[in-house]
Design an enzyme around this catalytic site. Sequence first.
Site: not given
Ligand code: 13P
Length: 255
Positions: A10-12, A96, A98, A168, A174, A214, A235-236
Amino acid sequence: MSRKYFIAGNWKMNKTPEEGKKLASEIASIVSKDASVDVVICPTFTALDRVSQAIEGSAVKLGAQNLYPKANGAYTGEISPEMLREVFAKFVILGHSERREYFGETDAFVNEKVKFSLENLINPILCIGETLEQREANETLEVVKTQLLGGLEGVEASQMGSVVVAYEPVWAIGTGKTATPEMAQEVHGSIRALLNEKYGSAVGEKVRILYGGSMKPANAEELLSQTDIDGGLIGGAALDSKSFCDLITAAKNAS
Ligand code: 13P
């Protein structure tokens, strides 16, 4: 029950179309045609088309980060399933945390999107997870249950082969804080039990349940070795081809 591992990036709100194309090309050249793990990358809307071209011919699949549950019309700023299908997106991340937090998305709205994506042949990745406050108040399993059953309301057993669930924990996203493998397995196991109860075990045991929060190469193998952890929503660590591909390798090793 053996379920094929599923690693999704997920590149956000990261990577311009050009940066996305470069990262996607690197991932595609490493993955090549190896389909032993399902690999999906989910860039921003503006990068979808270029990323789609960059992964063409490889086993890497494309996903989007959202959609709107209408075919077309006066919905400024929104994107329809047909628009996603035309750039060959096969998956969409829905619910998600967010989007729930910053855009006020409710279980009912997420449910509308899940159903509309299924009707329109885009496979939903339904995200659920508790906040730190909810975990500390011992509400984790209740919150996850409400989000799971709310998101899947009216979804038929026959459609569940197209659904992926992602657990999640919000406090792990993050932050560098990961749920321990045991903590994650406890929740994944309860998600599995709910799916088995709702749809029967022949269906529930086949649904992939991803962990997100994470996840990185250093902790992936331990998480992925848990009975009900079938992959990761990253994510990251998905923003760099080496760490993302190391996660794919971790999934292969756990297979
Ligand atoms: P991180 O891997 O950056 O913690 O993000 C997880 C995430 O929200 C994937 O959708």
